[in-house]
Design an enzyme around this catalytic site. Structure first.
Site, PDB file in Angstrom:
ATOM      1  N   TRP A 100       0.835  -1.214   0.000  1.00 14.24           N
ATOM      2  CA  TRP A 100       0.000   0.000   0.000  1.00 14.24           C
ATOM      3  C   TRP A 100       0.857   1.246   0.000  1.00 14.24           C
ATOM      4  O   TRP A 100       0.553   2.224  -0.688  1.00 14.24           O
ATOM      5  CB  TRP A 100      -0.974  -0.012   1.176  1.00 14.24           C
ATOM      6  CG  TRP A 100      -1.932  -1.168   1.115  1.00 14.24           C
ATOM      7  CD1 TRP A 100      -2.052  -2.179   2.000  1.00 14.24           C
ATOM      8  CD2 TRP A 100      -2.900  -1.437   0.078  1.00 14.24           C
ATOM      9  NE1 TRP A 100      -3.026  -3.062   1.597  1.00 14.24           N
ATOM     10  CE2 TRP A 100      -3.548  -2.635   0.428  1.00 14.24           C
ATOM     11  CE3 TRP A 100      -3.248  -0.790  -1.102  1.00 14.24           C
ATOM     12  CZ2 TRP A 100      -4.560  -3.199  -0.369  1.00 14.24           C
ATOM     13  CZ3 TRP A 100      -4.257  -1.351  -1.898  1.00 14.24           C
ATOM     14  CH2 TRP A 100      -4.892  -2.536  -1.520  1.00 14.24           C
ATOM     15  N   ASP A 167      -1.712   6.764   6.335  1.00 12.05           N
ATOM     16  CA  ASP A 167      -2.735   5.826   5.876  1.00 12.05           C
ATOM     17  C   ASP A 167      -2.977   4.859   7.030  1.00 12.05           C
ATOM     18  O   ASP A 167      -2.139   4.020   7.336  1.00 12.05           O
ATOM     19  CB  ASP A 167      -2.214   5.080   4.632  1.00 12.05           C
ATOM     20  CG  ASP A 167      -3.164   3.975   4.171  1.00 12.05           C
ATOM     21  OD1 ASP A 167      -4.230   3.791   4.792  1.00 12.05           O
ATOM     22  OD2 ASP A 167      -2.821   3.287   3.177  1.00 12.05           O
ATOM     23  N   LYS A 191     -11.979  -1.820   6.586  1.00  9.06           N
ATOM     24  CA  LYS A 191     -11.082  -2.645   7.394  1.00  9.06           C
ATOM     25  C   LYS A 191     -11.471  -2.596   8.870  1.00  9.06           C
ATOM     26  O   LYS A 191     -11.521  -3.615   9.522  1.00  9.06           O
ATOM     27  CB  LYS A 191      -9.630  -2.195   7.227  1.00  9.06           C
ATOM     28  CG  LYS A 191      -9.143  -2.148   5.783  1.00  9.06           C
ATOM     29  CD  LYS A 191      -8.592  -3.467   5.309  1.00  9.06           C
ATOM     30  CE  LYS A 191      -8.334  -3.535   3.801  1.00  9.06           C
ATOM     31  NZ  LYS A 191      -7.593  -2.452   3.226  1.00  9.06           N
TER      32      LYS A 191
HETATM   33  C1  LIG Z   1      -6.943  -1.940   1.974  1.00  8.39           C
HETATM   34  C2  LIG Z   1      -5.942  -0.878   2.101  1.00  8.39           C
HETATM   35  C3  LIG Z   1      -5.863   0.181   1.186  1.00  8.39           C
HETATM   36  C4  LIG Z   1      -6.739   0.263  -0.035  1.00  8.39           C
HETATM   37  O1  LIG Z   1      -8.019   0.587   0.299  1.00  8.39           O
HETATM   38  P1  LIG Z   1      -9.166   0.807  -0.782  1.00  8.39           P
HETATM   39  O2  LIG Z   1     -10.239   1.423   0.034  1.00  8.39           O
HETATM   40  O3  LIG Z   1      -9.506  -0.534  -1.338  1.00  8.39           O
HETATM   41  O4  LIG Z   1      -8.646   1.724  -1.842  1.00  8.39           O
HETATM   42  C5  LIG Z   1      -4.928   1.166   1.407  1.00  8.39           C
HETATM   43  N1  LIG Z   1      -4.107   1.128   2.463  1.00  8.39           N
HETATM   44  C6  LIG Z   1      -4.144   0.122   3.360  1.00  8.39           C
HETATM   45  C7  LIG Z   1      -3.214   0.146   4.523  1.00  8.39           C
HETATM   46  C8  LIG Z   1      -5.068  -0.906   3.207  1.00  8.39           C
HETATM   47  O5  LIG Z   1      -5.112  -1.899   4.105  1.00  8.39           O
END
Ligand SMILES: *Cc1c(COP(=O)(O)O)cnc(C)c1O
Length: 355
Positions: A100, A167, A191
């Site tokens: 990511w 993030d 998540k």
């Molecule tokens: C799943 C995830 C993403 C991507 O998320 P989307 O909403 O599918 O774009 C980005 N960063 C992390 C740390 C993730 O676990």
């Protein structure tokens, strides 16, 4: 009985949240209309989004500290580019801790120069780099708090005097942090906050307005701040279910409570991974994630047996990401301790079959 859901995302949600959400789809607020068929500008929905915003700030302990909450579209993946679009003038610093982070780096490169302050790529991202320096003259520093795929997590964050962007898609609301260290936090809801379809952004408005490029309306934080996430139709259902999940968390005792549960779950699975001679952990011990435990079977020949035993025990969603292989047990907030125990039991049963 419901399965033990270790899915990495979209992932498990609390039972009572699912129940309330399903009721709202049929009849929201006893108003004889579905949540899905009312205006996002109607009073009942405005109340929902306002409550969701307030819960985010309350749970993160960010009330009255100058933060604004947005619910946007496009997932965390759109934030990879939106952060750079809105904040990157000349140079930004990124910590590369996995897939990511890599994707965020790739997008940001479209907008300026990037300094990768450190990377654990040569170790297949099994650890979190430490002891690196962040140059002072960068527009911002970006990191990924939890690496969902590799199962590593930043236990502490580097001190950086400038703009801090993080993030937190896969561990927001899971542990106590000084969230006020960050100027912009983003997280895809699916998540640890709700269903797929909305992305949380917590931002300090003062970091904006420093780039000269023209930013398309939908990709400009300013637009969404001015319109309070209503520039276009927001994901009403995802925001509602996120609100319910945050309410559930608050009623339990908030992050201080859930952090203890999450630590217990992580301790239980890692203890077994380290004890059981059939399994091996993927991530280096000191950087192990409390959310996603990654591990492999030492003897691949046991895979079919183990998979079958898991299936029979109602364990779902533990296949590792294709870039890591093996297994990944995602233990987000809503996963009960007894689900982790069920997985540990199966690991122990597998060991017995080998004696
Ligand atoms: C799943 C995830 C993403 C991507 O998320 P989307 O909403 O599918 O774009 C980005 N960063 C992390 C740390 C993730 O676990």
């Amino acid at each position: 009985m419901k399965k033990h859901n270790f899915s990495a995302g979209p992932c498990i949600l609390p039972e009572e949240v699912l129940k309330k959400a399903s009721e709202a789809v049929v009849n929201f607020n006893n108003d004889n209309l579905s949540l899905l068929e009312i205006s996002h500008r109607s009073k009942p929905f405005i109340a929902v989004i306002e409550k969701a915003r307030a819960l985010v700030l309350e749970l993160l302990n960010l009330e009255e500290k100058g933060y604004k909450v947005l619910f946007l579209h496009g997932g965390a993946s759109t934030q990879f580019l939106m952060t750079a679009y809105n904040l990157l003038n000349k140079k930004a610093a990124y910590l590369n801790t996995g897939t990511w982070a890599n994707k965020a780096i790739k997008e940001a490169k479209l907008f300026g120069d990037l300094i990768e302050v450190a990377s654990s790529e040569d170790n297949n991202f099994r650890h979190i780099p430490k002891g690196f320096e962040i140059p002072k003259n960068v527009d911002y520093f970006h990191c990924t708090s939890n690496n969902t795929i590799f199962g590593t997590q930043l236990k502490s964050f580097p001190e950086f005097d400038g703009v801090n962007v993080c993030d937190m898609s896969s561990d927001i609301f899971s542990r106590q942090l000084d969230f006020s260290k960050f100027d912009l936090i983003y997280a895809g809801a699916q998540k640890n906050m709700g269903p797929a379809g909305t992305t949380l952004v917590v931002i300090k408005e003062e970091i904006l307005g420093k780039v000269e490029r023209v930013i398309p309306s939908m990709l400009s934080y300013k637009t969404h701040l001015e319109k309070e996430s209503m520039f276009n139709t927001p994901s009403v259902f995802a925001i509602y279910v996120s609100m319910l999940t945050l309410e559930w968390l608050k009623d339990l005792g908030g992050i201080p409570f859930i952090e203890k549960v999450n630590n217990k779950k992580a301790a239980l699975i890692y203890k077994e991974i380290d004890r059981n001679p059939l399994f091996k952990g993927f991530a280096e011990k000191e950087d192990r994630s409390t959310m996603n435990a990654t591990f492999t079977l030492l003897d691949e020949k046991l895979k079919d047996t183990f998979d079958k035993m898991c299936l029979e025990a109602g364990i779902s969603g533990i296949n590792g990401h294709r870039s890591v292989g093996g297994y990944r047990a995602s233990m987000y907030n809503a996963l009960p301790l007894y689900s982790v125990q069920a997985l540990v039991d199966v690991m122990q049963e597998l060991e017995k079959t080998q004696k």
